[in-house]
Design a protein around this motif. Structure first.
Motif, PDB file in Angstrom:
ATOM      1  N   ASN A 199      -6.263  -0.338  -1.594  1.00 55.45           N
ATOM      2  CA  ASN A 199      -5.818   0.751  -2.474  1.00 55.45           C
ATOM      3  C   ASN A 199      -4.439   1.194  -2.017  1.00 55.45           C
TER       4      ASN A 199
ATOM      5  N   LYS B 286       0.819  -1.224   0.000  1.00 60.65           N
ATOM      6  CA  LYS B 286       0.000   0.000   0.000  1.00 60.65           C
ATOM      7  C   LYS B 286       0.843   1.259   0.000  1.00 60.65           C
TER       8      LYS B 286
ATOM      9  N   SER C 241      -8.291  -1.256   3.390  1.00 63.32           N
ATOM     10  CA  SER C 241      -8.822  -1.170   2.034  1.00 63.32           C
ATOM     11  C   SER C 241      -7.695  -1.412   1.023  1.00 63.32           C
TER      12      SER C 241
HETATM   13 MG    MG Z   1      -8.619   2.777   3.806  1.00 60.64          MG
END
Ligand code: MG
Ligand code: TXA
Length: 325
Positions: free
Chosen positions: A146, A56, A144
């Motif tokens: 992303n 990430k 998440s």
């Molecule tokens: Mg997040």
């Protein structure tokens, strides 16, 4: 980071078994949940958890949510007092994360918890996610899926756009039905505290608790969520909230049936929910932000959105997207 392309696994029995096996081996697998896609790793394996931060490019070791297939598994990781038990029974499986004291013998690593005495736990509403968690047989840490600071992913193409080649696999579960992350409630000493609005509304939670949620106060007064940085979910464009008039060349994110003045001068516009339905709007929020941003406008103007129900979570994410960076 293992070189090579990221595998796209189908949402069938072999795909679920493979995702579980990869997670057990300490690899990174993006899994669909009802909220957003999560970047999963074995929460008990510090090397695997460190891989999440590397993939990430997350600058700091924020604590992660550990995902479990059911309440029984969650009770092995955290201590559930009366409030936490009531909330878990009311909303799990579903888009609620509970921050509770760590249980003795819990498997979630210090790294995944950022050395806190508490642990964030969630039993996702997505059946597919729970099947993968059961196949993995370990608590799965998943922020998440992303790259740090980008908009959260609500379908497989968003995940691959950010993480292709950086993770072992992504399980394709189609678009996420809720579209904003889970609500986070801390149940530690004292009254339950709302750390992040999300897929379960404040009103629903307060109805179950039969009292108002406390707000996350200044450091020391109440637990704050270290990951809740002001600027987050940031598109490339500037974001202008509460727009009642569109300026020439802006991209516009609309909510509801009414057209703001100047809309015909917009570069591009998308409507989160022409009918004014907040649940529908949440589903579209991140995908539409990505689509508007991809057109390259200097500014995305967002028309007013009510702050009740899921509106609180939507406005929270938009305020972060609009925050100075
Ligand atoms: Mg997040
Ligand atoms: O819907 C969701 O919650 C998604 C899906 C994948 O499950 N996950 C997600 O994770 O949004 P993430 O890492 O983006 O957000 C986790 C939040 C962070 O703000 C973090 O600071 C907070 O949870 N958190 C985790 N453990 C905590 C703890 N022990 N105390 C306070 N906050 C905690």
């Amino acid at each position: 980071m293992p070189p090579g392309a990221t595998r796209r696994l189908a949402a069938d029995a072999p795909g679920i078994a493979e995702a579980g096996a990869l997670l057990r081996e300490g690899r990174l697998v993006a899994i669909p949940t009802e909220t957003v896609y999560g970047l999963g790793a074995d929460a008990g394996n510090p090397a695997a958890v460190a891989g999440i931060y590397a993939a990430k490019e997350r600058p700091r070791f924020n604590p992660l949510i550990a995902h479990l297939p059911d309440l029984a598994a969650a009770r092995r990781e955290g201590v559930f007092g009366e409030d936490a038990a009531r909330l878990a029974e009311a909303f799990w499986p579903g888009p609620l994360t509970l921050v509770v004291p760590v249980a003795e013998g819990g498997r979630v690593s210090d790294l995944a918890r950022a050395d806190l005495g508490s642990v964030a736990l969630r039993v996702p509403g997505s059946r597919l996610a729970r099947d993968v968690l059961a196949a993995a047989g370990c608590p799965v840490a998943a922020p998440s899926a992303n790259r740090s600071g980008r908009v959260s992913p609500t379908d497989v193409d968003h995940v691959l756009g950010d993480l292709d080649g950086r993770i072992a696999a992504v399980l394709d579960g189609g678009p996420c039905p809720v579209g904003v992350e889970s609500t986070i409630v801390a149940c530690l000493d004292g009254p339950p505290v709302l750390l992040r609005p999300g897929g379960v509304s404040r009103a629903e939670i307060e109805a179950v608790l039969a009292r108002p949620l406390a707000a996350a106060g200044p450091a020391g007064a109440a637990p704050v969520s270290p990951g809740l940085l002001a600027s987050h979910y940031a598109p490339r464009a500037a974001v202008r909230l509460g727009a009642t008039r569109v300026l020439p060349g802006e991209a516009v994110l609309l909510f509801g049936p009414d057209a703001p003045a100047g809309l015909d001068e917009a570069a591009l516009c998308l409507n989160l929910s022409p009918a004014g339905d907040l649940a529908e709007a949440a589903t579209h929020l991140f995908a539409y932000l990505r689509r508007l941003d991809a057109a390259g406008p200097a500014t995305i103007a967002v028309t007013p959105i009510p702050d009740h129900g899921l509106g609180e979570a939507i406005l929270d994410r938009l305020a972060r997207a609009a925050a100075p960076r």
